[in-house]
Each structure stands twice: as C-alpha cells, then as structure tokens.
Design a protein around this motif. Structure first.
Motif, PDB file in Angstrom:
ATOM      1  N   UNK A 189      31.038 -21.873  -9.044  1.00  0.00           N
ATOM      2  CA  UNK A 189      31.029 -23.285  -9.466  1.00  0.00           C
ATOM      3  C   UNK A 189      31.715 -23.457 -10.825  1.00  0.00           C
ATOM      4  N   UNK A 190      31.433 -22.611 -11.820  1.00  0.00           N
ATOM      5  CA  UNK A 190      32.160 -22.754 -13.086  1.00  0.00           C
ATOM      6  C   UNK A 190      33.678 -22.566 -12.922  1.00  0.00           C
ATOM      7  N   UNK A 191      34.076 -21.674 -12.027  1.00  0.00           N
ATOM      8  CA  UNK A 191      35.521 -21.474 -11.827  1.00  0.00           C
ATOM      9  C   UNK A 191      36.159 -22.698 -11.176  1.00  0.00           C
ATOM     10  N   UNK A 192      35.423 -23.357 -10.291  1.00  0.00           N
ATOM     11  CA  UNK A 192      35.976 -24.530  -9.599  1.00  0.00           C
ATOM     12  C   UNK A 192      36.046 -25.755 -10.499  1.00  0.00           C
ATOM     13  N   UNK A 193      35.112 -25.865 -11.426  1.00  0.00           N
ATOM     14  CA  UNK A 193      34.962 -27.117 -12.190  1.00  0.00           C
ATOM     15  C   UNK A 193      35.275 -26.907 -13.675  1.00  0.00           C
ATOM     16  N   UNK A 194      36.286 -26.120 -13.974  1.00  0.00           N
ATOM     17  CA  UNK A 194      36.540 -25.814 -15.385  1.00  0.00           C
ATOM     18  C   UNK A 194      37.611 -26.709 -16.000  1.00  0.00           C
ATOM     19  N   UNK A 195      37.878 -27.853 -15.372  1.00  0.00           N
ATOM     20  CA  UNK A 195      38.906 -28.734 -15.950  1.00  0.00           C
ATOM     21  C   UNK A 195      38.280 -29.996 -16.504  1.00  0.00           C
TER      22      UNK A 195
ATOM     23  N   UNK B 166      11.824 -20.686 -16.658  1.00  0.00           N
ATOM     24  CA  UNK B 166      13.047 -20.422 -15.880  1.00  0.00           C
ATOM     25  C   UNK B 166      14.166 -21.308 -16.408  1.00  0.00           C
ATOM     26  N   UNK B 167      15.319 -20.726 -16.584  1.00  0.00           N
ATOM     27  CA  UNK B 167      16.428 -21.455 -17.211  1.00  0.00           C
ATOM     28  C   UNK B 167      17.507 -21.788 -16.189  1.00  0.00           C
ATOM     29  N   UNK B 168      18.176 -22.944 -16.376  1.00  0.00           N
ATOM     30  CA  UNK B 168      19.349 -23.231 -15.547  1.00  0.00           C
ATOM     31  C   UNK B 168      20.390 -22.130 -15.739  1.00  0.00           C
ATOM     32  N   UNK B 169      21.175 -21.875 -14.695  1.00  0.00           N
ATOM     33  CA  UNK B 169      22.216 -20.844 -14.799  1.00  0.00           C
ATOM     34  C   UNK B 169      23.594 -21.488 -14.969  1.00  0.00           C
ATOM     35  N   UNK B 170      24.614 -20.652 -14.951  1.00  0.00           N
ATOM     36  CA  UNK B 170      25.971 -21.149 -15.217  1.00  0.00           C
ATOM     37  C   UNK B 170      26.433 -22.182 -14.184  1.00  0.00           C
ATOM     38  N   UNK B 171      25.908 -22.100 -12.965  1.00  0.00           N
ATOM     39  CA  UNK B 171      26.251 -23.093 -11.944  1.00  0.00           C
ATOM     40  C   UNK B 171      25.699 -24.467 -12.297  1.00  0.00           C
TER      41      UNK B 171
ATOM     42  N   UNK C  67      21.542 -22.435  -5.335  1.00  0.00           N
ATOM     43  CA  UNK C  67      22.118 -22.682  -6.661  1.00  0.00           C
ATOM     44  C   UNK C  67      21.155 -22.223  -7.752  1.00  0.00           C
ATOM     45  N   UNK C  68      19.876 -22.133  -7.407  1.00  0.00           N
ATOM     46  CA  UNK C  68      18.882 -21.687  -8.393  1.00  0.00           C
ATOM     47  C   UNK C  68      18.515 -20.210  -8.228  1.00  0.00           C
ATOM     48  N   UNK C  69      19.097 -19.561  -7.233  1.00  0.00           N
ATOM     49  CA  UNK C  69      18.719 -18.166  -6.959  1.00  0.00           C
ATOM     50  C   UNK C  69      19.002 -17.272  -8.172  1.00  0.00           C
ATOM     51  N   UNK C  70      20.138 -17.526  -8.835  1.00  0.00           N
ATOM     52  CA  UNK C  70      20.496 -16.668  -9.973  1.00  0.00           C
ATOM     53  C   UNK C  70      19.711 -17.006 -11.241  1.00  0.00           C
ATOM     54  N   UNK C  71      18.887 -18.049 -11.155  1.00  0.00           N
ATOM     55  CA  UNK C  71      17.916 -18.305 -12.229  1.00  0.00           C
ATOM     56  C   UNK C  71      16.608 -17.578 -11.948  1.00  0.00           C
ATOM     57  N   UNK C  72      16.538 -16.944 -10.771  1.00  0.00           N
ATOM     58  CA  UNK C  72      15.337 -16.197 -10.417  1.00  0.00           C
ATOM     59  C   UNK C  72      14.363 -16.979  -9.555  1.00  0.00           C
TER      60      UNK C  72
END
Ligand code: NAD
Length: 247
Positions: A241-247, A81-86, A29-34
């Motif tokens: 994750x954003x697509x699943x939890x967008x409600x 390092x910043x949190x990502x969209x997930x 889950x943190x991979x896309x934060x680098x």
C-alpha cells in the motif's frame, strides 16, 4: 475474468490518473499490526469459537456476561496495538489528496482512525463503541449506565452491547449506502486484505467493476475476489500500500 499481469507500476499509474479511488479493507490490513485475521486457520480469532456462540444477538441474549467478557478481552488485546505502514499510507494519501479517496473498512479495530484517516466508512461497526441492546427509552443514558458485565440501565434493565455488527444483523445503512456510491463512482478500487467472503462487503468490488472501475486486489493469498480483479498484487499490505500510494 482475472489477470495478474499488470505490475505494481501499472497499478500505480492507474491510481495516479484516477480522480476517484475507493479502498476496501479487511482484517489483513491489520495483520501486520499483530491483530489476528478472521479466518486464519491456526491463530484466527474465531478458530477456537463457533461464531454463533458469541457474535450474534441470540448469543448475547442467552449469555450476556460471556459475550461481554469475550469482547472485553478483544478490546484489551487491542490496547497498545499500533497502526502499521499500510494504515499510515492510506491516511497520508487522504491528507495529500482531500476528497479523492473513500476508505471503506470491514474492520472494527479503529486502526485506520488511529492512523489519522477521517470519514472511514465502518461497515461492521466499531469495537470500542457501545450501544443499547433494545431500543433505548428515556431512562437509558449510555454514559450513566450502571457498571456491570455488561453495563445496564438501572431503571429498565436495558443492556449495553458492543457497537459491532453481529452475524445476521443488517449493516449500518448510511455507511453501506455511502460505500456503494463510492464503489459506483470510483475509477480504481483497491481491495486490501480481505478474503471477500463476507457479504455485502465483498459485493462492493463487483459493483465497482460493473460500473467500469479497475479493481486491484492486494493480498498475499488467493481470494474470492481475484476473479473480479484487473490486477492482483500478491504481498503484504504494509509493504504494497505505501508503494502504491506514495505520490
Ligand atoms: P478474513 O480473515 O476473512 O480475511 C483476511 C484476509 O487478509 C485473507 O484473505 C488473508 O490472506 C489476508 N491477509 C493476511 N495477511 C495479510 C497482509 N499482511 N496483507 C494483506 N492481506 C493479508 O477477513 P475479512 O475479509 O476482513 O472478513 C472477516 C470479518 O471479520 C470482517 O467482517 C471483520 O469485521 C471481522 N474482523 C475484523 C478484524 C479487525 O478489525 N482487525 C479482525 C478479524 C475479523
């Protein structure tokens, strides 16, 4: 029995209908934060080291300076390092639906907390926390520890160590107990970015399934937990994750 047929929309409908959701996250889950994952063969944090040389109590007692320096480097690499969209999607969902989701993580990077998630169950501790190596005595005050590599108590010599769970150590009881209760109580468990190889964290998905929950794996690669999953969504956490939890 695995099944990869349910679509993202189907899983989203399961989540929408669920009163209790548990989310188990891992290094992915943190991979896309680098942040490098544990097992990435090319760039993984551990590819250059043998874990027993660095991430054990015995290693720290053998060479505290070396282990402290390695963790200091890990801390330094996470600065900025910043949190990502997930991470953000999980934190925002928790705010919109108080009490509905339990977030359980194997990560020690603080990025869920950085995104605003509260009450995160950190199964493997927190890289940015310190604690005493030996049971603290009256003279041991962590904020007054003498500067050193590692810091130490100038009265008794007790050493400060990073607040992570090392190989061979038990998980923090309260966090594991709460995670197991959440796994038993949830209707859907999302398993995001974990290889499922580290126990007892990986066992939480099995526990959830045995207790009747739907288990959903979100990961671009096959994992040990695919066999437990009702649905496998192959892709990166910061998109799915954003697509699943967008409600
Ligand atoms: P792991 O390295 O064993 O597995 C990482 C998983 O993430 C793999 O299955 C991989 O396919 C997946 N992945 C990679 N990129 C992804 C993406 N963009 N989206 C979704 N998934 C992706 O990690 P683990 O299962 O968490 O276990 C490793 C242990 O190492 C844990 O105990 C953890 O404490 C520790 N660790 C933590 C961090 C961190 O805090 N960020 C980093 C490395 C290791």
């Amino acid at each position: 029995m695995s099944a990869d047929t349910p679509t993202l929309d189907t899983v989203r409908a399961w989540l929408w209908a669920a009163r209790r959701i548990a989310v188990l996250t891992g290094a992915g889950v943190s991979a896309e934060s680098g942040v490098p994952t544990f097992r990435d063969a090319q760039t993984g944090l551990w590819a250059r080291f043998r874990p027993e040389e660095l991430a054990t109590e015995a290693a720290f007692r053998r060479d505290p300076g070396r282990v402290w320096a390695w963790y200091a480097e890990r801390r330094a690499r996470l600065q900025g390092v910043q949190p990502n969209a997930g991470h953000h999607a999980l934190a925002a969902f928790e705010q919109r639906h108080p009490g509905r989701m339990t977030l359980i993580t194997q990560n020690v990077d603080g990025l869920h907390q950085g995104a605003g998630s509260r009450g995160v169950l950190c199964l493997h501790g927190d890289l940015f926390e310190n604690r005493w190596l030996d049971v603290p005595r009256d003279c041991c005050r962590i904020d007054d520890a003498c500067v050193g590599h590692p810091p130490y108590c100038d009265r008794c010599g007790n050493l400060v160590r990073p607040g992570v769970v090392w190989f061979g150590e038990p998980l923090p009881y309260a966090a594991l107990d709460a995670a197991q209760r959440a796994a038993r109580a949830c209707e859907v468990m999302l398993v995001v970015g974990t290889s499922g190889q580290v126990q007892p964290a990986g066992g939480l998905a099995r526990l959830a399934r045995q207790a009747g929950a739907r288990v959903v794996v979100v990961n671009p690669e096959p994992t040990e937990l695919d066999a437990v999953a009702h649905a496998i969504l192959a892709g990166p956490a910061a998109r799915l994750v954003p697509e699943l939890l967008d409600f």
